[in-house]
Design a protein around this motif. Sequence first.
Motif, PDB file in Angstrom:
ATOM      1  N   ALA A  37       0.830  -1.205   0.000  1.00  0.00           N
ATOM      2  CA  ALA A  37       0.000   0.000   0.000  1.00  0.00           C
ATOM      3  C   ALA A  37       0.864   1.255   0.000  1.00  0.00           C
ATOM      4  O   ALA A  37       0.594   2.210  -0.737  1.00  0.00           O
ATOM      5  N   ARG A  38       1.918   1.247   0.801  1.00  0.00           N
ATOM      6  CA  ARG A  38       2.815   2.397   0.867  1.00  0.00           C
ATOM      7  C   ARG A  38       3.509   2.616  -0.474  1.00  0.00           C
ATOM      8  O   ARG A  38       3.599   3.735  -0.963  1.00  0.00           O
ATOM      9  N   GLU A  39       3.972   1.545  -1.086  1.00  0.00           N
ATOM     10  CA  GLU A  39       4.680   1.650  -2.362  1.00  0.00           C
ATOM     11  C   GLU A  39       3.759   2.111  -3.483  1.00  0.00           C
ATOM     12  O   GLU A  39       4.140   2.930  -4.318  1.00  0.00           O
ATOM     13  N   THR A  40       2.544   1.609  -3.514  1.00  0.00           N
ATOM     14  CA  THR A  40       1.631   1.966  -4.607  1.00  0.00           C
ATOM     15  C   THR A  40       1.010   3.344  -4.430  1.00  0.00           C
ATOM     16  O   THR A  40       0.450   3.884  -5.376  1.00  0.00           O
ATOM     17  N   SER A  41       1.113   3.922  -3.239  1.00  0.00           N
ATOM     18  CA  SER A  41       0.566   5.257  -3.033  1.00  0.00           C
ATOM     19  C   SER A  41       1.547   6.347  -3.457  1.00  0.00           C
ATOM     20  O   SER A  41       1.155   7.498  -3.616  1.00  0.00           O
ATOM     21  N   LYS A  42       2.821   5.981  -3.652  1.00  0.00           N
ATOM     22  CA  LYS A  42       3.821   6.960  -4.085  1.00  0.00           C
ATOM     23  C   LYS A  42       3.756   7.117  -5.598  1.00  0.00           C
ATOM     24  O   LYS A  42       3.718   6.130  -6.324  1.00  0.00           O
ATOM     25  N   PRO A  43       3.755   8.358  -6.083  1.00  0.00           N
ATOM     26  CA  PRO A  43       3.753   8.538  -7.541  1.00  0.00           C
ATOM     27  C   PRO A  43       5.096   8.145  -8.142  1.00  0.00           C
ATOM     28  O   PRO A  43       6.133   8.266  -7.492  1.00  0.00           O
ATOM     29  N   THR A  44       5.049   7.688  -9.376  1.00  0.00           N
ATOM     30  CA  THR A  44       6.292   7.371 -10.084  1.00  0.00           C
ATOM     31  C   THR A  44       6.952   8.677 -10.507  1.00  0.00           C
ATOM     32  O   THR A  44       6.340   9.747 -10.480  1.00  0.00           O
ATOM     33  N   MET A  45       8.211   8.595 -10.938  1.00  0.00           N
ATOM     34  CA  MET A  45       8.909   9.777 -11.419  1.00  0.00           C
ATOM     35  C   MET A  45       8.181  10.380 -12.622  1.00  0.00           C
ATOM     36  O   MET A  45       8.047  11.600 -12.723  1.00  0.00           O
ATOM     37  N   GLU A  47       4.971  10.187 -13.293  1.00  0.00           N
ATOM     38  CA  GLU A  47       3.754  10.836 -12.802  1.00  0.00           C
ATOM     39  C   GLU A  47       4.082  12.190 -12.171  1.00  0.00           C
ATOM     40  O   GLU A  47       3.358  13.172 -12.364  1.00  0.00           O
ATOM     41  N   MET A  48       5.177  12.252 -11.415  1.00  0.00           N
ATOM     42  CA  MET A  48       5.589  13.512 -10.804  1.00  0.00           C
ATOM     43  C   MET A  48       5.968  14.537 -11.864  1.00  0.00           C
ATOM     44  O   MET A  48       5.611  15.712 -11.754  1.00  0.00           O
ATOM     45  N   MET A  49       6.686  14.118 -12.886  1.00  0.00           N
ATOM     46  CA  MET A  49       7.075  15.041 -13.952  1.00  0.00           C
ATOM     47  C   MET A  49       5.846  15.576 -14.686  1.00  0.00           C
ATOM     48  O   MET A  49       5.774  16.766 -14.978  1.00  0.00           O
ATOM     49  N   ASN A  50       4.887  14.703 -14.969  1.00  0.00           N
ATOM     50  CA  ASN A  50       3.645  15.149 -15.616  1.00  0.00           C
ATOM     51  C   ASN A  50       2.908  16.159 -14.747  1.00  0.00           C
ATOM     52  O   ASN A  50       2.406  17.174 -15.237  1.00  0.00           O
ATOM     53  N   ARG A  51       2.849  15.883 -13.457  1.00  0.00           N
ATOM     54  CA  ARG A  51       2.168  16.797 -12.534  1.00  0.00           C
ATOM     55  C   ARG A  51       2.884  18.140 -12.479  1.00  0.00           C
ATOM     56  O   ARG A  51       2.253  19.197 -12.531  1.00  0.00           O
ATOM     57  N   LEU A  52       4.214  18.100 -12.383  1.00  0.00           N
ATOM     58  CA  LEU A  52       4.976  19.344 -12.341  1.00  0.00           C
ATOM     59  C   LEU A  52       4.812  20.143 -13.631  1.00  0.00           C
ATOM     60  O   LEU A  52       4.688  21.367 -13.597  1.00  0.00           O
ATOM     61  N   ASN A  53       4.809  19.454 -14.753  1.00  0.00           N
ATOM     62  CA  ASN A  53       4.623  20.136 -16.032  1.00  0.00           C
ATOM     63  C   ASN A  53       3.249  20.801 -16.106  1.00  0.00           C
ATOM     64  O   ASN A  53       3.120  21.917 -16.590  1.00  0.00           O
ATOM     65  N   ARG A  54       2.227  20.097 -15.608  1.00  0.00           N
ATOM     66  CA  ARG A  54       0.875  20.670 -15.608  1.00  0.00           C
ATOM     67  C   ARG A  54       0.806  21.907 -14.711  1.00  0.00           C
ATOM     68  O   ARG A  54       0.229  22.920 -15.073  1.00  0.00           O
ATOM     69  N   GLU A  55       1.414  21.811 -13.529  1.00  0.00           N
ATOM     70  CA  GLU A  55       1.325  22.899 -12.561  1.00  0.00           C
ATOM     71  C   GLU A  55       2.237  24.068 -12.899  1.00  0.00           C
ATOM     72  O   GLU A  55       1.971  25.199 -12.512  1.00  0.00           O
TER      73      GLU A  55
END
Length: 76
Positions: A37-45, A47-55
């Motif tokens: 559960a802990r591992e699957t709740s962390k975003p992948t790199m 996913e983080m890059m996509n989020r940062l690009n959007r924001e």
Amino acid sequence: MTALTIRDVPDDQIQTLKVRAAQAGKSLQAFMQELIARETSKPTMAEMMNRLNREATATISTADVLAAIDEGRAGR
């Protein structure tokens, strides 16, 4: 809920997991569920890059910035 089987896990790794589970006061099953559960709740790199690009994408033009500066100067 789906059952999960992991084959060919080395004995020393199983022993380490059992010790860590016991130290946490949990069964091996509960410990592994929490770990998954802990591992699957962390975003992948990615996913983080996509989020940062959007924001970080600005929809403000240079003209908007210059207009805001002029408006601020006019209010002094």
